[in-house]
Design a protein around this motif. Structure first.
Motif, PDB file in Angstrom:
ATOM      1  N   UNK B 230       0.743  -1.277  -0.516  1.00  0.00           N
ATOM      2  CA  UNK B 230       0.184  -0.116  -0.128  1.00  0.00           C
ATOM      3  C   UNK B 230       0.748   1.440  -0.258  1.00  0.00           C
ATOM      4  N   UNK B 233       2.204   1.921  -3.515  1.00  0.00           N
ATOM      5  CA  UNK B 233       1.747   2.439  -4.618  1.00  0.00           C
ATOM      6  C   UNK B 233       1.346   3.898  -4.032  1.00  0.00           C
ATOM      7  N   UNK B 234       1.248   4.387  -3.168  1.00  0.00           N
ATOM      8  CA  UNK B 234       1.158   5.830  -2.711  1.00  0.00           C
ATOM      9  C   UNK B 234       2.734   6.731  -2.837  1.00  0.00           C
ATOM     10  N   UNK B 256       1.781 -11.226  -5.718  1.00  0.00           N
ATOM     11  CA  UNK B 256       0.681  -9.633  -5.761  1.00  0.00           C
ATOM     12  C   UNK B 256       1.301  -8.466  -6.439  1.00  0.00           C
ATOM     13  N   UNK B 262       3.654  -3.161  -7.725  1.00  0.00           N
ATOM     14  CA  UNK B 262       4.386  -2.082  -7.412  1.00  0.00           C
ATOM     15  C   UNK B 262       5.994  -2.951  -6.357  1.00  0.00           C
ATOM     16  N   UNK B 379      -1.442   8.163  -6.370  1.00  0.00           N
ATOM     17  CA  UNK B 379      -2.722   8.938  -6.009  1.00  0.00           C
ATOM     18  C   UNK B 379      -2.835  10.067  -5.428  1.00  0.00           C
ATOM     19  N   UNK B 383      -5.584   9.763 -11.354  1.00  0.00           N
ATOM     20  CA  UNK B 383      -6.337   8.514 -10.792  1.00  0.00           C
ATOM     21  C   UNK B 383      -5.167   7.300 -10.939  1.00  0.00           C
ATOM     22  N   UNK B 384      -5.473   6.321 -10.065  1.00  0.00           N
ATOM     23  CA  UNK B 384      -3.422   5.476 -10.906  1.00  0.00           C
ATOM     24  C   UNK B 384      -4.346   4.195 -10.171  1.00  0.00           C
ATOM     25  N   UNK B 385      -5.164   3.032 -10.602  1.00  0.00           N
ATOM     26  CA  UNK B 385      -5.620   2.107 -10.782  1.00  0.00           C
ATOM     27  C   UNK B 385      -4.781   0.799 -10.836  1.00  0.00           C
ATOM     28  N   UNK B 386      -4.695   0.525  -9.773  1.00  0.00           N
ATOM     29  CA  UNK B 386      -3.427  -0.837  -9.646  1.00  0.00           C
ATOM     30  C   UNK B 386      -4.114  -2.491  -9.514  1.00  0.00           C
ATOM     31  N   UNK B 387      -3.782  -3.104  -9.548  1.00  0.00           N
ATOM     32  CA  UNK B 387      -4.734  -4.516  -8.930  1.00  0.00           C
ATOM     33  C   UNK B 387      -3.522  -6.090  -8.416  1.00  0.00           C
ATOM     34  N   UNK B 388      -4.356  -6.895  -8.221  1.00  0.00           N
ATOM     35  CA  UNK B 388      -3.767  -7.916  -7.474  1.00  0.00           C
ATOM     36  C   UNK B 388      -4.687  -8.988  -9.308  1.00  0.00           C
ATOM     37  N   UNK B 389      -4.977  -8.566  -9.158  1.00  0.00           N
ATOM     38  CA  UNK B 389      -6.346  -9.477 -11.046  1.00  0.00           C
ATOM     39  C   UNK B 389      -5.197  -9.081 -11.677  1.00  0.00           C
ATOM     40  N   UNK B 396      -7.814  -1.761 -14.866  1.00  0.00           N
ATOM     41  CA  UNK B 396      -9.392  -2.266 -15.090  1.00  0.00           C
ATOM     42  C   UNK B 396      -9.417  -4.594 -15.262  1.00  0.00           C
ATOM     43  N   UNK B 397      -9.725  -4.752 -14.223  1.00  0.00           N
ATOM     44  CA  UNK B 397      -9.770  -6.417 -14.274  1.00  0.00           C
ATOM     45  C   UNK B 397      -9.788  -6.769 -15.453  1.00  0.00           C
TER      46      UNK B 397
END
Ligand code: TPP
Ligand code: SF4
Lengths: 245, 531
Positions: B230, B233-234, B256, B262, B379, B383-389, B396-397
């Motif tokens: 986290x 990411x920030x 992840x 990350x 962020x 707009x920053x979108x990160x994900x484990x998917x 986006x997933x």
């Protein structure tokens, strides 16, 4: 900047999550899109971040709360909101929920409580009623459900609220209040899952907007009995984890 | 004549043998010697038996020796346990007189170790001025009383000989863990978070005390790693350290960090044995586990230092690499390196800037680029979108087959770049007789003993610093002319040999040690001679 995304919504028709999404859109627009970061668990609930044009981190199952804490430590200016399910935060990640409340980490946790694992097609969680017939408990679950709000009280959460997904404006207001609260805020959103546990009628009959206080937490024990109070049951000001670090 | 002294000081936990060992090392350091301390202690707080082996030499010294010239015995057990390793003509100083002096002067029992240091210092002809100035620096409480005790012990002791001063630079002494912390700080570390686990705990203690970073202790290792993800990411450089069990709990999040791109640095300081193992003892049993930590098709940087200077260099380098390549990185070390004390004179590390977004157009966290590295943004700014998917360019997933391939291909290109990065780094080191046809290969903390034993026998030594991506080019260069390759490691299954054979390199003989004790050059020399 628009709040919606073009991402196709994959929730089942009639799912309680749609209403939570509506409430959240309104809440974020009032608070300011840039300041907010969403952190998601894994589950139906967590898909919400794909539907919102806001910064987001999709964490692991059960782990959005530590990820959110890390973000808040790194940048205390951000308003950090966690989306999680009862599976994510009462089963897989319950330790994080308790510790974040105890530490008064300045984040908001919105727990969509559909009272089962939905995305894995319907098994019982720590919030399912005793006797719940899911795919792993064909004869009914043998465990008593956890009273989540009581747990949060014991863990010293400094903001504890409950709402019902169908009450969009009421939910929106509570979310804004929780985000603006300095310290750890927890909102349980009662969320029917028409595909695996349709509780719409049950909640429609039982919930009421209460003049809530700590004692009212005991009014409902996640069983069939009595009425279900909604509202902010507890709110206190105390130094946050990030203040003291 | 070669100047090389080994001193063992031992006692019960709580008698201060470790602190005394450090002070003795500092005395030798002041005299210009290279020093090394190996600390042996049990997983208990009071009682038991712990000891430090201090070595001082006019040559490089990165390991203890098996035999010692002095035994300083704060208790009787120390003599019983260690007299067998005393060199011929060696000296034992028993604890009786030190504790008598403490009593005579009404000191606290803990001050016995100071009396012992003073007696030892006088024996070897250290000037009172040097001794007292070091004591003043090292003792934080009751300095007057301690000095009074030291003075009496010093004055009544006979000088046996006078060790020579050496014209060498006096450098600070640090433990491996301190070096790891310092390297990360110089590479811009902002946040360190951990859950206590020996032998990594002292990184947490050191950083907490140093107050240069935000340092947190959180509820468990799973929380730790998800929290530093986290923070990264920030936009904050974040790191953690643990040992095998804690590292095992972190592995889901290593995966992840890899898919979400990350940057994090994780230190895995190995202890002996599977599961809880032998908490305060050393081994190299997590090599293959670390290389394969985290599920899915991923590549991480894994590097392992052989001494404190390398620990500093690799810790800082891995943190920089993590940010350059937006990837998890693992510093693999062990109790022996983490908690041993070394002379510290590293090559300075600097923070290297990560690739940042140019603020033009709409931000895509996972923008497709030629080398697979997408510019970063944090962020709060956009707009920053990160994900484990698995995700598309914007974060986006996705479940779309083409997008899945495109994203994996992007990461594969990045993994290739990571491999290329090795060209710019010191990944393999060669020591000793470069013409020798027989070479000894090692990784991690065994470097000191391997180097010392092999050099004496006129052999070539190859040390691998980067274990993933595997520095095959450099290694092949190092192996030119070698027809017999001997591997040395502290595990029972020969994990380095497995790694080498995966890369088409055959090890002819293995020397494996798994009694949880570090290698020593004498035993190793004997074994190497037989091969
Ligand atoms: C470590 C791990 N274990 C299990 C899963 C599989 N899994 C995905 S969602 C989920 C449960 C979701 O339940 P809940 O948190 O209540 O969310 P809901 O789908 O009901 O909104 C599980 C167990 C996973 N993704 N990761
Ligand atoms: S399974 Fe239930 S919770 Fe999930 S989307 Fe469908 S209705 Fe909603």
């Amino acid at each position: 900047m628009k709040i919606e995304t073009n991402y196709p919504n994959t929730w089942c028709p009639g799912c309680g999550n749609f209403a939570i999404l509506e409430a959240m859109k309104k809440a974020i627009q009032e608070i300011g899109q840039e300041k907010v970061v969403l952190v998601a668990d894994i589950g139906c609930n967590s898909k919400i971040v794909d539907y919102l044009n806001v910064s987001s981190l999709g964490s692991l199952h059960g782990r959005p709360i530590p990820s959110a804490s890390g973000i808040k430590i790194a940048n205390p200016e951000l308003k950090v909101v966690v989306f999680t399910g009862d599976g994510g935060s009462l089963n897989e990640g319950i330790s994080h929920l308790i510790h974040a409340a105890k530490k008064n980490t300045d984040i908001t946790v919105i727990m969509h409580n559909n009272r089962l694992f939905a995305l894995t097609t319907g098994q019982y969680t720590a919030s399912s009623p005793k006797g719940f017939k899911g795919k792993s408990t064909p004869d009914g679950s043998i465990e008593e459900p956890l009273n989540t709000l009581e747990l949060m009280m014991a863990a010293k959460a400094s903001f504890i609220g409950r709402t019902y997904s169908s009450k969009i404006d009421y939910t929106k207001k509570m979310i804004i209040e929780a985000i603006n609260h300095k310290g750890f805020s927890f909102i349980e959103v009662l969320q029917p899952c028409p595909s695996f546990f349709n509780t719409f009628q049950f909640y429609n009959e039982k919930v009421y907007e209460a003049d809530a206080n700590e004692k009212l937490i005991k009014e409902w024990n996640y069983d069939e009995k009595g009425r279900i109070p909604l509202g902010v049951f507890h709110k206190e000001e105390r130094p946050t984890y990030e203040d003291e670090i | 004549m070669k100047k090389d002294y080994s001193i063992l000081i031992g006692g019960e936990a709580g008698q201060g043998s470790r602190k005394a060992g450090l002070i003795i090392a500092k005395i030798f350091n002041r005299m210009g010697y290279n020093v090394f301390i190996h600390d042996d202690y049990q997983s208990l707080i009071k009682g038991g038996h712990s000891f430090s082996q201090i070595r001082a030499s006019d040559e490089e010294c990165l390991t203890h020796r098996k035999k010692v010239d002095f035994i300083l015995a704060l208790d009787k057990k120390t003599i019983e346990k260690h007299k067998a390793i005393l060199n011929k003509g060696g000296i034992i100083i028993s604890g009786e007189r030190p504790y008598e002096i403490v009593k005579e002067l009404n000191g606290g029992r803990i001050m016995g170790n100071i009396a012992m240091i003073a007696i030892f210092s006088k024996h070897i002809g250290i000037d009172w001025k040097i001794l007292s100035s070091i004591l003043k620096k090292e003792i934080s409480r009751d300095i007057e009383k301690n000095l009074e005790i030291a003075k009496k012990a010093y004055n009544e002791t006979k000088e046996l000989f006078k060790i020579e001063k050496i014209k060498n630079k006096v450098s600070p002494l640090v433990t491996g863990n301190e070096a790891i912390a310092l390297g990360a700080i110089d590479a811009g570390l902002d946040i360190y978070s951990a859950y206590p686990m020996t032998p990594a705990t002292s990184i947490l203690h050191y950083l907490a005390e140093k107050r240069k970073t935000i340092t947190t202790q959180v509820e468990n290792e799973i929380a730790v790693i998800n929290s530093i993800i986290g923070s990264a990411y920030a936009g904050k450089r974040s790191m953690t350290g643990t040992s095998g069990g804690g590292f095992a709990l972190m592995t889901e999040a290593i995966s992840f960090a890899s898919i979400a791109e990350i940057p994090i640095l994780v230190v895995n300081s190995q202890r002996a044995g599977p599961a809880s193992g032998v908490p305060t003892y050393s081994a190299q049993g997590d090599l293959l586990f670390s290389l394969n930590s985290g599920h899915g098709d991923i590549v991480r940087f894994v590097a392992s230092p052989g001494d404190a200077n390398e620990a500093y260099y690799l810790s800082g380098t891995l943190l920089n690499l993590a940010w350059k390549y937006q990837t998890p990185t693992i510093l693999l070390t062990d109790k022996e390196l983490s908690e041993s004390t070394y002379k510290f004179y590293p090559k300075k590390i600097k923070k290297e800037k990560e690739l940042l977004w140019d603020n033009k157009g709409e931000y895509e966290r996972y923008a497709q680029t030629e080398n697979g590295i997408s510019p970063m943004a944090y962020p709060g700014k956009t707009i920053v979108k990160a994900t484990s998917y698995e995700h598309d360019r914007k974060g986006y997933t996705t479940e779309d087959a083409e997008t899945i391939i495109a994203m994996q291909d992007k990461r594969l290109r990045k993994f290739k770049e990571m491999e290329k990065a090795l060209d710019e780094l010191e990944t393999v080191k060669v020591y000793g007789n470069k013409k020798s046809k027989k070479a000894v290969i090692c990784w991690g903390s065994t470097k000191g003993a391997v180097k010392e034993a092999s050099l004496k026998l006129g052999l070539k030594v190859i040390q691998i610093l980067f274990l993933q991506p595997f520095p095959i080019k450099e290694l092949k260069k190092a192996l030119k002319g070698v027809d017999k390759l001997v591997s040395v490691e502290c595990n029972s299954t020969g994990q380095l040999s497995v790694l080498l054979s995966q890369n088409g390199i055959k090890v002819d003989k293995q020397i494996l040690k798994y009694d949880a004790r570090p290698l020593n050059p004498e035993d190793l020399e004997l074994k190497l001679k037989k091969i």
